[in-house]
Design an enzyme around this catalytic site. Structure first.
Site, PDB file in Angstrom:
ATOM      1  N   CYS A 169       0.832  -1.204   0.000  1.00  0.00           N
ATOM      2  CA  CYS A 169       0.000   0.000   0.000  1.00  0.00           C
ATOM      3  C   CYS A 169       0.868   1.256   0.000  1.00  0.00           C
ATOM      4  O   CYS A 169       0.585   2.216  -0.709  1.00  0.00           O
ATOM      5  CB  CYS A 169      -0.930  -0.013   1.210  1.00  0.00           C
ATOM      6  SG  CYS A 169      -2.066   1.398   1.295  1.00  0.00           S
TER       7      CYS A 169
ATOM      8  N   CYS B  38      -6.510  -4.073   6.817  1.00  0.00           N
ATOM      9  CA  CYS B  38      -7.677  -3.197   6.780  1.00  0.00           C
ATOM     10  C   CYS B  38      -8.818  -3.768   5.957  1.00  0.00           C
ATOM     11  O   CYS B  38      -9.988  -3.517   6.252  1.00  0.00           O
ATOM     12  CB  CYS B  38      -7.296  -1.815   6.269  1.00  0.00           C
ATOM     13  SG  CYS B  38      -6.829  -1.760   4.522  1.00  0.00           S
TER      14      CYS B  38
END
Length: 367
Positions: free
Chosen positions: A99, A196
Site C-alpha cells: 500500500c 484493513c
C-alpha cells in the site's frame, strides 16, 4: 502540501505539525473501498466510515481544508488482488508495504504533484535526513518500538524527496499527549494492527471466500519431511512458513516437540511440517530491488543488516547485487527463522534504510 489523514492520532498530529512548520496544508482521506462495510469494522484508524469522520473532525480542529480521494479501484488492484495472488502462489505478502509503495507514495503523490502540491506528509514513524550532495536518506525513527521504516523501504529517491514524516523524532506517548493538548478527539484512539480490508480479522476465511475455485482452495495433505501424511487442510492460503498454531495434526512428533510449517506447495496442495531448527535460513535470494536514495551498484558487495518482518529483529549479513542490478543475494551471518517467499527483505546500514527487495527463495542451514 498534502497531509494524508487516516483518521488516527499519528496522521492528525503530523498534519498539525506540518501547519506549524509553515507549510500550506490540505488534508486528504483515502477512500479505499466503494463499500466501506466490506472492510474492517470499528474505529481503528485506517479506512472505515468512522475513520473518515475522525479525519474530517481533526482537519476542522487544525483549520485546514479537507477532501476525500477515491482510490478504491487502484487499491483493489494493487493491494487486494496482489494479496490474493501472492497467497495463491504459496507465498506470504505484506499488504501494508505494498500500500505504501503503490498507493500512498505513488498514486497519492502523483495526484498531489499533478494538482500543484509539492509533498505528502504522513504519520509514519521514520526520519528523513539530508545528504551533503543535496539528496535525502530514510532512517529509523527515534522511537524504535514504533519505527515504521521497514514498510517504507519500498520508497525510491524521488518519492522520498517529496515526503515528510513529522513524527520521526518523537515517542508515541508524547504524540498522544500532544494530540490531547491540541484538542484532537483521536488522542486516545487505538492503533491499527489488522489488515484493513479483512473486515473481521479472519484472513484465512476471507481468502477461502475470495479465492473460490482457484487451486490453493482445494485442500490437500499435511506431511512430514519423509512424506508421511499427518493431517489434511482446506487450502494452502491458511498457512505461512514458520507457522506453528492451527496445524491440527493427528499424529504427534516422535520427540514430542512442536512442528512448524517448512514448505507450501500450492499446485499439489501439500504442506510440509518439521522441527523448528529446519527453519533456519542462511541465504536469501530476492528480486525487484528498490533503493532508498543512492543505490547499491550492480555487481557490488556490501555489509548490511537485514530486517525481514515489520517488527522483526535485524540480522547481520552481506548483500550481493547481480551484474544487471535486478536481483540480490543476501548471506546471513545471523541465521533467521521462518522466512517465506513474498516477504520483503529491507536492508540497513546503521539507522539508514538502504533499500528493499522481495524474497523469491531461501536456502536453509543443512544439518
Amino acid at each position: 502540501m498534502v497531509a494524508a489523514m487516516s483518521g488516527g492520532v499519528d496522521s492528525a498530529v503530523a498534519a498539525a505539525r506540518a501547519v506549524e512548520a509553515g507549510h500550506e496544508v490540505t488534508g486528504i482521506h483515502l477512500a479505499l473501498s466503494r463499500n466501506p462495510q466490506s472492510y474492517r469494522s470499528g474505529a481503528r484508524g485506517c479506512c472505515t466510515i468512522e475513520d473518515s469522520n475522525d479525519a474530517r473532525r481533526a482537519a476542522d480542529v487544525i483549520g485546514i481544508p479537507f477532501y476525500v480521494w477515491d482510490l478504491s479501484d487502484r487499491f483493489h488492484q494493487d493491494v487486494v488482488v496482489d494479496f490474493m495472488d501472492t497467497y495463491a502462489a504459496g507465498q506470504t505478502p505484506n499488504p501494508c508495504l505494498r500500500c505504501n509503495e503503490k498507493i500512498k507514495f505513488a498514486a497519492v503523490l502523483d495526484r498531489a504533484l499533478a494538482l500543484g502540491f509539492d509533498a505528502v506528509a504522513t504519520g509514519h514513524y521514520a526520519r528523513l535526513e539530508p545528504t551533503a550532495d543535496g539528496g535525502v536518506e530514510l532512517h529509523r525513527a527515534a522511537d524504535h518500538g514504533k519505527d515504521q521504516s521497514y514498510v517504507l523501504g519500498v520508497l525510491d529517491d524521488r518519492q522520498l524527496r517529496h515526503s515528510l514524516f513529522p513524527l520521526g523524532d518523537t515517542p508515541k506517548e508524547q504524540v498522544r499527549r500532544e494530540a490531547a493538548a491540541r484538542g484532537l478527539l483521536v488522542a486516545d484512539k487505538p492503533d491499527s494492527h489488522d489488515i484493513c480490508f479483512v473486515a473481521d480479522g479472519d484472513s484465512t476465511g476471507w481468502l477461502r471466500e475470495k479465492l473460490g475455485d482457484r487451486a490453493p482452495n482445494q485442500g490437500g495433505a499435511i506431511v512430514d519431511e519423509a512424506g508421511e501424511v499427518l493431517g489434511e487442510h482446506q487450502g494452502t492460503y491458511g498457512f505461512t512458513i514458520g507457522q506453528r498454531k492451527g496445524l491440527r495434526l493427528g499424529k504427534p512428533a516422535a520427540d514430542g516437540k512442536p512442528r512448524f510449517v517448512l514448505d507450501i506447495e500450492p499446485v499439489s496442495g501439500t504442506v510440509t511440517v518439521g522441527p523448528r531448527e529446519r527453519l533456519a535460513v542462511e541465504r536469501i535470494r530476492a528480486d525487484r530491488p528498490r533503493w532508498c536514495g543512492a543505490p547499491l551498484a550492480p555487481a557490488s558487495t556490501s555489509e548490511v543488516t537485514v530486517q525481514l518482518r515489520a517488527h522483526g529483529d535485524e540480522h547481520r549479513g552481506v548483500v550481493h547485487v547481480d551484474a544487471a542490478g535486478e536481483t540480490v543475494e543476501i548471506e546471513l551471518i545471523d541465521p533467521a527463522f521462518g522466512i517465506a517467499p513474498g516477504q520483503a527483505a529491507v536492508l540497513y546500514q546503521g539507522s539508514r534504510v538502504v533499500g528493499s527487495a522481495t524474497i523469491t527463495a531461501t536456502e536453509r542451514i543443512t544439518a
